[in-house]
Design an enzyme around this catalytic site. Structure first.
Site, PDB file in Angstrom:
ATOM      1  CE1 TYR A 156       3.393 -13.219 -22.322  1.00 15.63           C
ATOM      2  CE2 TYR A 156       3.247 -11.007 -21.440  1.00 15.63           C
ATOM      3  CZ  TYR A 156       2.642 -12.103 -22.008  1.00 15.63           C
ATOM      4  OH  TYR A 156       1.302 -12.078 -22.286  1.00 15.63           O
ATOM      5  CB  SER A 157       7.385  -7.203 -22.947  1.00  9.44           C
ATOM      6  OG  SER A 157       6.750  -7.149 -21.695  1.00  9.44           O
TER       7      SER A 157
END
Length: 249
Positions: A156-157
């Protein structure tokens, strides 16, 4: 009451709930005509549209599955069918999270993350920017997790790091046309995606890493979007604006 976005048309993706719905409500209060995109949340989007129309806002609904490989193109085709004269403000808010570290991230989850958070955002921008006049705004919703490391959200990051880098390039490319591009980077915001906040110890954990007390609300993010979309944001571009309450300063 002033309406700084009177006469402007704004497209908000992922607008059926959470941060997207708060952004839609704020831009409506600022006077904008709205195009609200939703994926699966038809009932929520319809309820939001009805509430905004009751306040006098012109609202268009637009469905597209951004998890599909051609989701961005689906949205652009649906937008063309609305036959609007232009889009002044594009808020790329739609996004998903995969709560897993490197070893536990599955290939199918990664592919869906790429489609929603990266691929669709790119092709929505590609299709919508040509509809923007000078003074247009591209506002992408990122995350403070590109500035600070949080275990367990590795992919996600990384997907939001793409958003930061793309926005910088868009700012340079679109600047000569008078169009700005910026990122708003929330921290932990009380939405359905951040259910851990209300689990045992969640608020205590947040208090240890956040400079400001309390829990971030979708309206906090919407306020920053309002600034960037309005006349006061005209000279701000290529920036990642933190809206995390001072997380891990």
């Amino acid at each position: 009451m002033t309406h700084p976005l009177q006469g402007k048309i704004a497209l908000v993706t992922g607008a059926s709930r959470g941060i997207g719905a708060a952004i839609a409500r704020r831009l409506a209060a600022d006077g904008a005509e709205l195009v609200l995109h939703y994926g699966a949340g038809r009932n929520e989007a319809q309820a939001l549209a009805a509430a905004l129309r009751d306040t006098g806002t012109t609202v268009h609904l637009l469905q597209a599955d951004l998890a599909a490989a051609d989701g961005g193109q689906q949205l652009v085709a649906g937008l063309a069918a609305l036959k609007l004269p232009r889009i002044d403000i594009l808020v790329n808010n739609a996004g998903i999270a995969v709560f897993a570290g490197l070893a536990d991230t599955r290939a199918d989850d990664f592919e869906r993350l790429v489609n929603v958070n990266m691929r669709s955002l790119f092709f929505i921008a590609q299709g919508v920017v040509p509809l923007m006049p000078a003074g247009g705004r591209v506002i992408n919703i990122g995350t403070a997790a590109t500035r600070i490391a949080f275990p367990g959200i590795t992919a996600y990051s990384g997907s939001k790091g793409f958003v930061d880098a793309l926005t910088l390039q868009l700012a340079a490319e679109l600047g000569p046309k008078g169009i700005t591009a910026n990122v708003v980077a929330p921290g932990a915001i009380e939405t359905r995606m951040s259910g851990w906040i209300n689990e045992p110890g969640g608020k205590e954990t947040l208090a240890q890493v956040q400079a400001l007390p309390g829990v971030g609300q979708p309206e906090h993010v919407a306020g920053v979007v309002s600034f960037l979309a309005g006349p006061d944001g005209a000279w701000t571009t290529g920036q990642v604006i933190d809206a995390s309450g001072g997380t891990k300063l």
